[in-house]
Design a protein around this motif. Sequence first.
Motif, mmCIF file in Angstrom:
data_model
loop_
_atom_site.group_PDB
_atom_site.id
_atom_site.type_symbol
_atom_site.label_atom_id
_atom_site.label_comp_id
_atom_site.label_asym_id
_atom_site.label_seq_id
_atom_site.Cartn_x
_atom_site.Cartn_y
_atom_site.Cartn_z
ATOM 1 N N LEU A 1 9.781 6.695 5.765
ATOM 2 C CA LEU A 1 8.487 6.025 6.398
ATOM 3 C C LEU A 1 7.554 6.895 6.740
ATOM 4 O O LEU A 1 7.643 8.318 6.941
ATOM 5 C CB LEU A 1 9.017 5.284 7.770
ATOM 6 N N SER A 2 6.181 6.545 6.708
ATOM 7 C CA SER A 2 5.136 7.257 7.352
ATOM 8 C C SER A 2 5.377 7.742 8.878
ATOM 9 O O SER A 2 6.019 6.779 9.417
ATOM 10 C CB SER A 2 3.945 6.452 7.146
ATOM 11 N N GLY A 3 5.265 8.880 9.252
ATOM 12 C CA GLY A 3 5.655 9.386 10.648
ATOM 13 C C GLY A 3 7.332 9.699 10.755
ATOM 14 O O GLY A 3 7.961 10.105 11.900
ATOM 15 N N GLY B 1 8.651 12.180 9.574
ATOM 16 C CA GLY B 1 8.886 13.680 9.630
ATOM 17 C C GLY B 1 9.117 14.354 8.468
ATOM 18 O O GLY B 1 9.591 15.507 8.232
ATOM 19 N N LYS B 2 8.494 13.872 6.969
ATOM 20 C CA LYS B 2 8.722 14.418 5.839
ATOM 21 C C LYS B 2 7.832 15.543 5.539
ATOM 22 O O LYS B 2 8.637 16.678 5.360
ATOM 23 C CB LYS B 2 8.086 13.540 4.768
ATOM 24 N N SER B 3 6.816 15.672 6.131
ATOM 25 C CA SER B 3 5.818 16.788 6.030
ATOM 26 C C SER B 3 6.622 17.948 6.930
ATOM 27 O O SER B 3 6.592 19.148 6.506
ATOM 28 C CB SER B 3 4.280 16.482 6.320
ATOM 29 N N LEU C 1 -1.531 15.716 -2.208
ATOM 30 C CA LEU C 1 -1.918 15.627 -3.601
ATOM 31 C C LEU C 1 -2.739 14.452 -3.720
ATOM 32 O O LEU C 1 -3.469 14.641 -4.854
ATOM 33 C CB LEU C 1 -0.529 15.453 -4.168
ATOM 34 N N ARG C 2 -2.908 13.606 -2.937
ATOM 35 C CA ARG C 2 -3.972 12.544 -2.903
ATOM 36 C C ARG C 2 -5.405 12.860 -2.576
ATOM 37 O O ARG C 2 -6.334 12.220 -2.763
ATOM 38 C CB ARG C 2 -3.711 11.309 -1.923
ATOM 39 N N HIS C 3 -5.477 14.216 -2.308
ATOM 40 C CA HIS C 3 -6.875 15.023 -2.246
ATOM 41 C C HIS C 3 -7.243 15.543 -3.383
ATOM 42 O O HIS C 3 -8.626 15.906 -3.621
ATOM 43 C CB HIS C 3 -6.803 16.136 -1.110
ATOM 44 N N ASP D 1 -0.205 1.961 -8.539
ATOM 45 C CA ASP D 1 -0.914 2.930 -8.258
ATOM 46 C C ASP D 1 0.455 3.794 -7.571
ATOM 47 O O ASP D 1 0.251 5.111 -7.898
ATOM 48 C CB ASP D 1 -2.174 2.968 -7.455
ATOM 49 N N ARG D 2 1.044 3.245 -6.447
ATOM 50 C CA ARG D 2 2.163 4.215 -5.867
ATOM 51 C C ARG D 2 3.179 4.559 -7.012
ATOM 52 O O ARG D 2 3.688 5.824 -7.038
ATOM 53 C CB ARG D 2 2.768 3.332 -5.077
ATOM 54 N N ALA D 3 3.459 3.752 -8.149
ATOM 55 C CA ALA D 3 4.437 4.353 -9.222
ATOM 56 C C ALA D 3 3.873 5.509 -9.970
ATOM 57 O O ALA D 3 4.484 6.157 -10.301
ATOM 58 C CB ALA D 3 4.767 3.004 -9.882
ATOM 59 N N GLU D 4 2.492 5.310 -10.193
ATOM 60 C CA GLU D 4 1.907 6.316 -11.033
ATOM 61 C C GLU D 4 2.010 7.755 -10.188
ATOM 62 O O GLU D 4 2.082 8.811 -10.661
ATOM 63 C CB GLU D 4 0.304 6.058 -11.390
ATOM 64 N N ASN D 5 1.536 7.495 -8.760
ATOM 65 C CA ASN D 5 1.636 8.655 -7.860
ATOM 66 C C ASN D 5 2.929 9.366 -8.066
ATOM 67 O O ASN D 5 3.028 10.543 -8.285
ATOM 68 C CB ASN D 5 1.344 7.983 -6.514
ATOM 69 N N ILE D 6 4.087 8.748 -7.742
ATOM 70 C CA ILE D 6 5.350 9.073 -7.828
ATOM 71 C C ILE D 6 5.847 9.694 -9.231
ATOM 72 O O ILE D 6 6.405 10.915 -9.483
ATOM 73 C CB ILE D 6 6.299 8.240 -7.445
ATOM 74 N N LEU E 1 6.851 12.607 0.008
ATOM 75 C CA LEU E 1 6.246 11.364 -0.121
ATOM 76 C C LEU E 1 6.829 10.232 0.269
ATOM 77 O O LEU E 1 8.254 10.127 0.327
ATOM 78 C CB LEU E 1 5.817 11.160 -1.655
ATOM 79 N N ILE E 2 6.341 8.997 0.707
ATOM 80 C CA ILE E 2 6.992 8.047 1.043
ATOM 81 C C ILE E 2 7.774 7.571 0.069
ATOM 82 O O ILE E 2 9.032 7.289 0.282
ATOM 83 C CB ILE E 2 5.895 6.876 1.514
ATOM 84 N N SER E 3 7.224 7.552 -1.372
ATOM 85 C CA SER E 3 8.022 7.031 -2.306
ATOM 86 C C SER E 3 8.879 5.924 -2.007
ATOM 87 O O SER E 3 10.034 5.758 -2.006
ATOM 88 C CB SER E 3 8.779 8.054 -2.946
ATOM 89 N N PRO E 4 8.359 4.586 -1.579
ATOM 90 C CA PRO E 4 9.044 3.503 -1.088
ATOM 91 C C PRO E 4 9.899 2.822 -2.146
ATOM 92 O O PRO E 4 10.866 2.283 -1.555
ATOM 93 C CB PRO E 4 7.786 2.777 -0.683
ATOM 94 N N PRO F 1 0.970 9.357 14.361
ATOM 95 C CA PRO F 1 0.129 10.441 14.779
ATOM 96 C C PRO F 1 -1.160 10.308 14.308
ATOM 97 O O PRO F 1 -2.315 10.954 14.715
ATOM 98 C CB PRO F 1 0.859 11.846 14.117
ATOM 99 N N LYS F 2 -1.460 9.456 12.994
ATOM 100 C CA LYS F 2 -2.577 9.222 12.461
ATOM 101 C C LYS F 2 -3.409 7.873 12.942
ATOM 102 O O LYS F 2 -4.468 7.400 12.262
ATOM 103 C CB LYS F 2 -2.494 9.332 11.093
ATOM 104 N N GLY F 3 -2.522 7.239 13.777
ATOM 105 C CA GLY F 3 -3.124 5.951 14.092
ATOM 106 C C GLY F 3 -3.124 4.780 13.038
ATOM 107 O O GLY F 3 -3.702 3.734 13.363
ATOM 108 N N LYS G 1 -4.307 -3.104 4.870
ATOM 109 C CA LYS G 1 -3.578 -4.124 4.294
ATOM 110 C C LYS G 1 -2.108 -3.191 3.404
ATOM 111 O O LYS G 1 -2.844 -2.186 2.969
ATOM 112 C CB LYS G 1 -4.013 -4.780 3.262
ATOM 113 N N GLY G 2 -1.092 -3.677 3.297
ATOM 114 C CA GLY G 2 -0.167 -3.029 2.395
ATOM 115 C C GLY G 2 0.298 -1.894 3.093
ATOM 116 O O GLY G 2 0.702 -0.783 2.196
ATOM 117 N N PHE G 3 0.676 -1.673 4.178
ATOM 118 C CA PHE G 3 1.225 -0.547 4.828
ATOM 119 C C PHE G 3 2.555 -0.512 4.840
ATOM 120 O O PHE G 3 3.318 -1.666 5.243
ATOM 121 C CB PHE G 3 0.808 -0.248 6.355
#
Length: 269
Positions: A100-102, A104-106, A131-133, A145-150, A171-174, A208-210, A221-223
């Motif tokens: 999940l986001s937060g 501790g992956k990074s 990478l999203r930058h 888009d998440r699938a294409e990202n992964i 990556l979250i790669s959910p 950490p990012k709110g 939406k879609g978090f």
Amino acid sequence: MASLSVPPTLPRASPAVVGAARGRRAAVRVRTAAAALGGGGGGGMEQHLGDGPRSPVKENPVMSNVGKSTNILWHNCPIGQSDRQKLLGQKGCVVWITGLSGSGKSTLACALSRELHYRGHLTYVLDGDNLRHGLNRDLSFKSEDRAENIRRVGEVAKLFADAGIICIASLISPYRRDRDACRALLPDSKFIEVFLDLPLQICEARDPKGLYKLARAGKIKGFTGIDDPYEPPVNGEIVIKMKDGECPSPKAMAKQVLCYLEENGYLQA
Ligand SMILES: Nc1ncnc2c1ncn2[C@@H]1O[C@H](COP(=O)(O)OS(=O)(=O)O)[C@@H](OP(=O)(O)O)[C@H]1O
Ligand SMILES: Nc1ncnc2c1ncn2[C@@H]1O[C@H](COP(=O)(O)OP(=O)(O)O)[C@@H](O)[C@H]1O
């Protein structure tokens, strides 16, 4: 002349070794020229290097259609993954950190990269946010888009592994299907899935990012974990969990992965 900084555990080539390598390259060039002229003994490296009458490319090209690419040819290079691995004294692989986001992956990716670097191992971190930058800046968080990202990151990670590098993807790669597709790009033991198994409440408390706050307020939406699913791995190689209500420290998380790499022979060629 520019000098390369080599970690202390990597062997430095002596002038004699460099000279011998130059000699071997010269010998290959001579054999290649001989093969192109129709001489030489056939079989072996010169067949791959030569582009003359004996070249398999010219005699019997095998063209492929892959996706939307038509009439393309796979080119082999005489220096392969195992040569690069020997140079680096390690096995190229992909350490794929999901959670999940937060969760501790990074933090884990950076701690692991640091531990390995100080032991003289070459790593590269592919972080979802980063990478999203660039590479993936055209992608949103809807499922396709998440699938294409992964998929893209999986392909890039595969190239890093082929280069002999220990590639750490965080990556979250959910979605399980997307992660499994990345696994399928590599020989099985080269894909090491690490699940950061932290409860949503802990990740949300960190925030950490709110972003969880915004997601709860309906402003995102879609978090993942709130109104988009996270599918945990079922047969991953490593699971990092809370112990006695405490999250292991970043160093302890990195050590857990490091031990796996050591025990399974990735830290030698
Ligand atoms: N809707 C939604 N869901 C999840 N995450 C979101 C979303 N919108 C933005 N973010 C931020 O994007 C970071 C995740 O990017 P990833 O490329 O790792 O996501 S994914 O693998 O494609 O699901 C993620 O970074 P981490 O917190 O480091 O995981 C978030 O900060
Ligand atoms: N093992 C840990 N123990 C305590 N805090 C941590 C740990 N790992 C990460 N954190 C903290 O949790 C927050 C989220 O970590 P981060 O690595 O950014 O997660 P992710 O990349 O999964 O979103 C950061 O503030 C980080 O300092």
